[in-house]
Design a protein around this motif. Structure first.
Motif, PDB file in Angstrom:
ATOM      1  N   GLU A 227      65.437  66.427 -74.837  1.00 30.96           N
ATOM      2  CA  GLU A 227      64.763  65.483 -75.702  1.00 30.96           C
ATOM      3  C   GLU A 227      65.200  65.719 -77.143  1.00 30.96           C
ATOM      4  O   GLU A 227      65.564  66.818 -77.537  1.00 30.96           O
ATOM      5  CB  GLU A 227      63.248  65.645 -75.589  1.00 30.96           C
ATOM      6  CG  GLU A 227      62.744  65.398 -74.169  1.00 30.96           C
ATOM      7  CD  GLU A 227      61.239  65.469 -74.105  1.00 30.96           C
ATOM      8  OE1 GLU A 227      60.606  65.526 -75.160  1.00 30.96           O
ATOM      9  OE2 GLU A 227      60.720  65.482 -72.983  1.00 30.96           O
ATOM     10  N   THR A 417      67.189  56.945 -67.713  1.00 33.87           N
ATOM     11  CA  THR A 417      67.202  57.910 -68.801  1.00 33.87           C
ATOM     12  C   THR A 417      67.665  57.237 -70.079  1.00 33.87           C
ATOM     13  O   THR A 417      68.352  56.217 -70.060  1.00 33.87           O
ATOM     14  CB  THR A 417      68.134  59.090 -68.473  1.00 33.87           C
ATOM     15  OG1 THR A 417      69.451  58.592 -68.205  1.00 33.87           O
ATOM     16  CG2 THR A 417      67.629  59.864 -67.270  1.00 33.87           C
ATOM     17  N   ASP A 418      67.283  57.824 -71.179  1.00 34.85           N
ATOM     18  CA  ASP A 418      67.691  57.322 -72.495  1.00 34.85           C
ATOM     19  C   ASP A 418      69.127  57.751 -72.749  1.00 34.85           C
ATOM     20  O   ASP A 418      69.427  58.953 -72.735  1.00 34.85           O
ATOM     21  CB  ASP A 418      66.757  57.867 -73.568  1.00 34.85           C
ATOM     22  CG  ASP A 418      66.929  57.151 -74.894  1.00 34.85           C
ATOM     23  OD1 ASP A 418      68.022  56.607 -75.137  1.00 34.85           O
ATOM     24  OD2 ASP A 418      65.968  57.133 -75.699  1.00 34.85           O
ATOM     25  N   SER A 420      70.768  57.952 -75.390  1.00 30.53           N
ATOM     26  CA  SER A 420      70.985  58.682 -76.641  1.00 30.53           C
ATOM     27  C   SER A 420      70.708  60.169 -76.499  1.00 30.53           C
ATOM     28  O   SER A 420      71.466  60.999 -77.017  1.00 30.53           O
ATOM     29  CB  SER A 420      70.104  58.092 -77.743  1.00 30.53           C
ATOM     30  OG  SER A 420      68.734  58.196 -77.391  1.00 30.53           O
ATOM     31  N   LYS A 425      63.097  58.077 -68.972  1.00 32.30           N
ATOM     32  CA  LYS A 425      62.253  56.949 -69.349  1.00 32.30           C
ATOM     33  C   LYS A 425      61.426  56.461 -68.169  1.00 32.30           C
ATOM     34  O   LYS A 425      60.266  56.106 -68.320  1.00 32.30           O
ATOM     35  CB  LYS A 425      63.118  55.812 -69.882  1.00 32.30           C
ATOM     36  CG  LYS A 425      63.851  56.127 -71.174  1.00 32.30           C
ATOM     37  CD  LYS A 425      64.795  55.010 -71.573  1.00 32.30           C
ATOM     38  CE  LYS A 425      64.082  53.699 -71.808  1.00 32.30           C
ATOM     39  NZ  LYS A 425      65.012  52.632 -72.248  1.00 32.30           N
TER      40      LYS A 425
END
Length: 617
Positions: A227, A417-418, A420, A425
């Protein structure tokens, strides 16, 4: 006897019931790094330092817990302080907030420390100075000691460590080894340790990757390095709220795939309506809580009734069919051959799902490896094949032994998933979508007016309006229930003895930004009104569909005429002259006398008639 019928109370119980394994209160300890200089650096004078952001997160957690979970235990421990405060066994540790339930004085104390760091430094010494030493294993020892002092059953014990130093024991291998050993001891005793990085250059591989807790049955207890490092207060509060919240299962059951093949799953509720806390009745003189007792009394003998003395009934053909409590329970248990859980029936294409057939909120199921070993592997294989073939599993479902049965669709959900930062998610699993029975469908009216065709001009203007008013990056978590928040803020202001509630706390986030909308639209709103203004032919068509009110029947006209005659003074005078007043009803006589101001109580009809004659003399 009580009337008995199947209602939606079972659905509510299924959603609100928690797994008994998680019974008890939660204990959360904020372990804050006070030694790292970067924890006290500010980007500018208006911004908060990471240390202040952490204390604000603890303050927000206390404010939330005091309403949502008032029995949970919260504490704040600083490590790496110049002097020890509130701790006897170790140096450089300061117990800012002892472990205890959320209280108004604790919230006020944390709020004062955030606003006045200099006052805090009078107790714990200079923050981030040269004399601040760090010993992670001693801080963890103290955390374990604080958890051991908690009385009562504790469901979850969690340490959330906030730091910007990714290697607190650089060039100190002995202290590093002691910290890792103590972290493993905490994991063995069921204490979860999670780390929240507060630096953009935080490197997990140096120290904390081998320290944080890992739960094989909880994918969310992953390395937080996936994260983004929290550098904004809103992001940090969102992460802390996620870490503080305990994912409680709403129930556990088995998924029967047939021929004796079963796997264990846990169900979770994604969305659950939030309500105001229930009111508590207090005595006016002593402010003590009123104890409420409910007792059933026999209407004939006046004797109190026990539960076994009460039967229930169902009405059938104007006849009450009596059922005992045991018969009611046996009827509920007998459904689906007395079994409960999920039982696979067939597979259907995902395209057959009609989202308009909404019955109730869906649930989410995930494998429970602790109940049946190998459930995760079998669950993962079933999920991947359903996604690959784009099919959903149709099952019969009873959440508990006495719950109402349902047909459900296990709709596969793939992990997202994100891109970045790689954060999850959407978790992988199945959504339990409740399917309607034939009794749940309703017929549409047959006399609906056909849809009107829109012109190209109207469509063009409507597209422009939608484009201007489109909300980007909509997130439901950005909107709070204004009714609940206003209620909480008012109660909090009374509890903390605040003179008034801050204006920022009363902002209704659901109200549209009218000024911004007006500026974006410009003249489009007027163009849309002009383009969609109905023409005369449409107005005439709508008027033609309006049915005229039916004329009253002859009986109704006669009754209405009689009421009008009775209420009219002129007509009553005629009836007095013709000596027909006694032909009227008592209600009519009373209505006339009341209209002229003559009392009518305790009078017989003869007295009412005589009063009317006397009035017209």
């Amino acid at each position: 006897m009580d009337s008995w019928h199947d209602d939606d109370s079972d659905n509510e119980r299924d959603e609100l019931a928690d797994d008994t394994q998680y019974g008890g209160k939660d204990a959360i300890l904020f372990l804050v790094d006070a030694a790292s200089p970067r924890m006290h650096q500010k980007g500018n004078e208006e911004e908060d330092s990471p240390f202040q952001m952490t204390l604000k997160c603890a303050h927000a957690t206390l404010r939330n817990k005091i309403f949502a979970s008032p029995n949970d235990v919260i504490g704040v421990l600083l490590f790496g302080t110049e002097r020890s405060f509130g701790v006897k066994d170790f140096e450089h540790l300061s117990l800012l907030l002892p472990m205890g339930i959320p209280e108004g004085r604790n919230i006020t104390m944390i709020e004062d420390k955030v606003n006045d760091i200099k006052d805090l430094e009078k107790e714990v010494g200079e923050l981030g100075g040269q004399g601040c030493k760090v010993a992670i294993h001693e801080a963890l020892w103290q955390c374990q000691s604080l958890f051991n002092d908690i009385k009562g059953k504790v469901a979850m014990r969690k340490i959330i460590l906030f730091t910007s130093n990714d290697d607190p024991h650089e060039n100190e291998p002995v202290l590093k080894k002691q910290a890792m050993k103590k972290a493993n001891d905490l994991s063995d005793t069921g204490i979860v340790l999670e780390v929240v990085p507060l630096s953009s250059t935080f490197d997990w591989s140096k120290f904390y990757k081998d320290v944080i807790s890992k739960d094989d049955n909880d994918d969310d207890a992953q390395v937080l390095g996936t994260e983004a490092c929290m550098q904004k207060l809103d992001d940090l509060m969102r992460l802390v709220r996620k870490r503080v919240h305990k994912k409680r299962s709403s129930g556990r059951c088995c998924l029967d795939l047939g021929k004796g093949v079963k796997l264990a799953v846990s169900s979770y509720s994604f969305v659950q309506r939030a309500y105001k806390p229930s009111k508590i009745r207090l005595t006016r003189d002593t402010n003590e809580e009123v104890r409420t007792l409910r007792q059933f009394i026999d209407s004939n003998s006046g004797a109190p009734l026990l539960t076994c003395d009460i039967s229930k009934f169902m009405e059938y053909g104007k006849q009450k069919i009596k059922l005992t409590q045991d018969e009611v329970r046996a009827t509920q248990k007998a459904l689906l051959d007395g079994t409960y859980g999920l039982k696979l029936l067939t597979f259907k294409p995902m395209s057959d799902m009609k989202w308009s057939d909404f019955v109730r909120s869906s649930h989410f199921i995930y494998p429970d490896e602790k109940s049946i070993r190998g459930s995760r592997t079998l669950f993962g294989a079933l999920l991947m094949r359903c996604i690959a073939r784009k099919v959903m599993a149709i099952c019969s479902y009873k959440a508990r032994e006495t719950s109402s049965p349902s047909f459900v669709a296990l709709y596969p959900q793939e992990e997202e998933t994100d891109p970045s930062d790689g954060a999850q998610k959407t978790p992988p699993g199945f959504l339990i979508v409740y399917l309607p029975f034939v009794d749940d469908f309703r017929e549409l009216p047959t006399n609906l007016r056909p849809l009107l065709e829109s012109s190209d001009e109207q469509k063009s203007v409507a597209k422009k309006v939608i484009k201007k008013l489109k909300m980007k990056n909509y997130d439901p978590e950005a909107f709070e229930n204004p009714t609940l928040q206003t209620h909480y803020r008012l109660v909090e202001a009374l509890a903390l003895q605040k003179a008034d509630v801050e204006d920022d706390d009363n902002v209704d986030s659901t109200m549209p930004p009218f000024d911004i909308m007006k500026r974006r639209l410009g003249t489009l709103s007027q163009e849309f009104i002009e383009a969609t203004e109905p023409d005369e032919s449409l107005v005439e068509m709508v008027k033609g569909d309006v049915k005229k009110r039916p004329a009253p029947t002859s009986h109704f006209r006669a009754k209405r005429q009689k009421e009008d005659d009775c209420g009219s003074h002129a007509d009553m005078a005629d009836m007095v002259k013709s000596k027909k007043v006694d032909k009227l009803k008592v209600e009519d006589l009373k209505a006339f006398l009341k209209s002229v101001g003559i009392p009518v109580s305790n009078k017989r009809k003869a007295d009412l008639v005589q009063a009317i004659y006397d009035h017209h003399k």
